[in-house]
Write a protein that holds these residues in place. Structure first.
Motif, mmCIF file in Angstrom:
data_model
loop_
_atom_site.group_PDB
_atom_site.id
_atom_site.type_symbol
_atom_site.label_atom_id
_atom_site.label_comp_id
_atom_site.label_asym_id
_atom_site.label_seq_id
_atom_site.Cartn_x
_atom_site.Cartn_y
_atom_site.Cartn_z
ATOM 1 N N LEU A 54 47.654 -52.696 93.679
ATOM 2 C CA LEU A 54 48.841 -52.840 94.534
ATOM 3 C C LEU A 54 48.517 -53.640 95.792
ATOM 4 C CD1 LEU A 54 50.495 -49.274 94.401
ATOM 5 C CD2 LEU A 54 51.474 -51.417 93.548
ATOM 6 N N TYR A 58 50.997 -55.952 98.400
ATOM 7 C CA TYR A 58 51.308 -55.656 99.809
ATOM 8 C C TYR A 58 50.886 -56.803 100.722
ATOM 9 C CZ TYR A 58 52.860 -50.865 99.041
ATOM 10 O OH TYR A 58 53.580 -49.758 98.658
ATOM 11 N N HIS A 127 61.517 -56.967 97.518
ATOM 12 C CA HIS A 127 60.165 -56.419 97.391
ATOM 13 C C HIS A 127 59.869 -55.436 98.520
ATOM 14 C CE1 HIS A 127 59.032 -58.695 93.871
ATOM 15 N NE2 HIS A 127 59.678 -59.716 94.390
ATOM 16 N N THR A 130 61.680 -52.240 97.578
ATOM 17 C CA THR A 130 61.039 -51.489 96.490
ATOM 18 C C THR A 130 59.783 -50.763 96.959
ATOM 19 O OG1 THR A 130 61.890 -53.091 94.909
ATOM 20 C CG2 THR A 130 60.063 -51.712 94.161
ATOM 21 N N ARG A 131 58.920 -51.445 97.682
ATOM 22 C CA ARG A 131 57.663 -50.791 98.059
ATOM 23 C C ARG A 131 57.850 -49.880 99.273
ATOM 24 N NH1 ARG A 131 54.528 -49.677 94.253
ATOM 25 N NH2 ARG A 131 54.055 -48.274 95.953
ATOM 26 N N TYR A 132 58.500 -50.367 100.316
ATOM 27 C CA TYR A 132 58.503 -49.577 101.553
ATOM 28 C C TYR A 132 59.462 -48.383 101.465
ATOM 29 C CZ TYR A 132 55.843 -53.414 103.629
ATOM 30 O OH TYR A 132 54.898 -54.358 103.909
ATOM 31 N N ASP A 135 57.620 -45.966 99.409
ATOM 32 C CA ASP A 135 56.561 -45.245 100.136
ATOM 33 C C ASP A 135 57.158 -44.185 101.069
ATOM 34 O OD1 ASP A 135 54.680 -46.847 98.918
ATOM 35 O OD2 ASP A 135 54.494 -48.226 100.611
ATOM 36 N N ASN A 203 56.186 -53.071 88.808
ATOM 37 C CA ASN A 203 55.542 -51.770 89.057
ATOM 38 C C ASN A 203 55.336 -50.995 87.760
ATOM 39 O OD1 ASN A 203 55.112 -50.914 92.058
ATOM 40 N ND2 ASN A 203 56.912 -52.228 92.028
#
Ligand code: HEM
Length: 219
Positions: A54, A58, A127, A130-132, A135, A203
């Protein structure tokens, strides 16, 4: 009272991303290494392999936002500087001394984001969403799971620790609003919404690849 026509209200890009990726979110939870993690069946090495793969994604999100930080559209996102890449690198260093492989799926995910950062960078919004938001939401569940199932401590779980940046609930609301502002300023919201599905698919592919690598013979 004047009626507000449907055209005059900008549709929410974040809501559209949520709707677009709802089924993919379920699939992500039920597939590959993420599913193993949720069952409490992840190994320390497996989790490290996921993080290692990952990390380049990032880096691409964070470098991309930094490059666009003076553009009015991405400025609201870039000013957050959520800086998960250094946190993940620190987790990895605490988790293992081994050099773990970059899998083709990890590389493909990073390259997808690098392409999304080209031009006006508007697809970076998908993006970052999706990631933040992942998280800040599910990541907090994963953190507790990994504490319990693998006995990981704060040194290995910096990825999910936003305390240096802000209080979690306020960050969730604030970041969502920043995504919304950026999305409303984008020329092509449909491209952002489509990119949300691509981000989840990356992912899912990575989660499957990590699981496969762990169960297969060493390369
Ligand atoms: C490890 C398994 C996971 C669990 C248990 C989980 C759980 C959750 C939960 C409880 C929420 C809040 C839902 C809501 O407010 O309606 C959420 C939101 C979210 N998750 Fe996950 N999640 C997981 C994996 C993932 C993955 C792999 C991704 C993508 C990389 C992801 C991305 C997101 C996003 C973007 C949101 C925000 C949705 C929105 O409010 O628009 N999650 N997750």
């Amino acid at each position: 009272m004047t009626a507000v026509s449907a055209e005059s209200v900008a549709p929410s890009v974040v809501t559209a991303l949520y709707v677009q990726t709802r089924a993919l979110h379920l699939e992500a939870e039920r597939t590959g290494f993420i599913a193993d993690m949720l069952r409490g069946a992840a190994s320390r090495n497996g989790y490290a392999l996921l993080l290692r793969n990952l990390l380049p994604a990032y880096h691409q999100i964070e470098d991309g936002l930094e490059r666009h930080r003076d553009d009015p559209m991405l400025r609201p996102l870039a000013r957050y500087r959520l800086a998960r890449a250094p946190a993940i690198a620190a987790d990895l260093a605490a988790l293992t001394d081994d050099e773990l492989p970059l899998l083709p799926e990890g590389e493909a995910y990073a390259q997808t984001i690098a392409r999304a950062a080209e031009g006006d960078g508007s697809r970076l919004i998908a993006h970052a969403y999706t990631r933040y938001l992942g998280d800040l939401n599910g990541g907090q569940i994963v953190k507790r799971l990994l504490q319990k199932s693998l006995g990981l401590g704060p040194r290995e779980l910096a990825h999910y620790d936003f305390s240096a940046i802000g209080e979690l609930a306020a960050l969730k609301t604030g970041y969502r609003q920043a995504l919304e502002l950026a999305g409303a300023a984008a020329a092509d919201p449909e491209a952002i919404i489509a990119e949300g599905a691509v981000a989840f698919e990356c992912n899912i592919a990575l989660s499957i690849a990590v699981q496969r690598r762990l169960s297969g013979p060493p390369a």
